[in-house]
Write an enzyme that holds these catalytic residues in place. Sequence first.
Site, mmCIF file in Angstrom:
data_model
loop_
_atom_site.group_PDB
_atom_site.id
_atom_site.type_symbol
_atom_site.label_atom_id
_atom_site.label_comp_id
_atom_site.label_asym_id
_atom_site.label_seq_id
_atom_site.Cartn_x
_atom_site.Cartn_y
_atom_site.Cartn_z
ATOM 1 N N ARG A 75 0.837 -1.202 0.000
ATOM 2 C CA ARG A 75 0.000 0.000 0.000
ATOM 3 C C ARG A 75 0.874 1.255 0.000
ATOM 4 O O ARG A 75 0.649 2.183 -0.762
ATOM 5 C CB ARG A 75 -0.913 -0.023 1.227
ATOM 6 C CG ARG A 75 -1.691 1.268 1.442
ATOM 7 C CD ARG A 75 -1.253 1.908 2.760
ATOM 8 N NE ARG A 75 -1.982 3.135 2.993
ATOM 9 C CZ ARG A 75 -1.389 4.279 3.264
ATOM 10 N NH1 ARG A 75 -0.083 4.383 3.323
ATOM 11 N NH2 ARG A 75 -2.097 5.349 3.479
ATOM 12 N N HIS A 80 2.953 6.021 -2.446
ATOM 13 C CA HIS A 80 4.096 6.933 -2.507
ATOM 14 C C HIS A 80 4.991 6.715 -3.718
ATOM 15 O O HIS A 80 5.872 7.522 -3.978
ATOM 16 C CB HIS A 80 4.911 6.825 -1.222
ATOM 17 C CG HIS A 80 4.111 7.150 -0.006
ATOM 18 N ND1 HIS A 80 3.595 8.404 0.242
ATOM 19 C CD2 HIS A 80 3.686 6.371 1.028
ATOM 20 C CE1 HIS A 80 2.911 8.392 1.364
ATOM 21 N NE2 HIS A 80 2.952 7.161 1.862
#
Length: 112
Positions: A75, A80
Amino acid sequence: MSRDWRFYLDDMLACCRRVQLFSDGLCKTDFLENRMAYDATVRNLELIGEAARNIPAEVRGNMPDVPWREMVAFRNLLIHGYFGINDDILWDVIKNEIPALSQRLQAYGKTL
């Protein structure tokens, strides 16, 4: 008010189903070219990791064959990593890891 962890488990199962639905019948090339399916799938994988983060440690400890840390780490990489997502890894997660995860979570859900 705190949300019961079982709801996060349900969320994870629902997201697994959507990931499988969005990629169903697509080969890797077609999936990568279908931006709506790609983006929707990535979003649901992010949600799986976010929900996993909210399962209490003692519950995670009772489900040792669920890759909790890996889901949260994936995730984080998706959120990111921006445009640096490795599509080979993504496809492997979709086709191999998500079906296995879904089966494990369903099995645990029946015992709760």
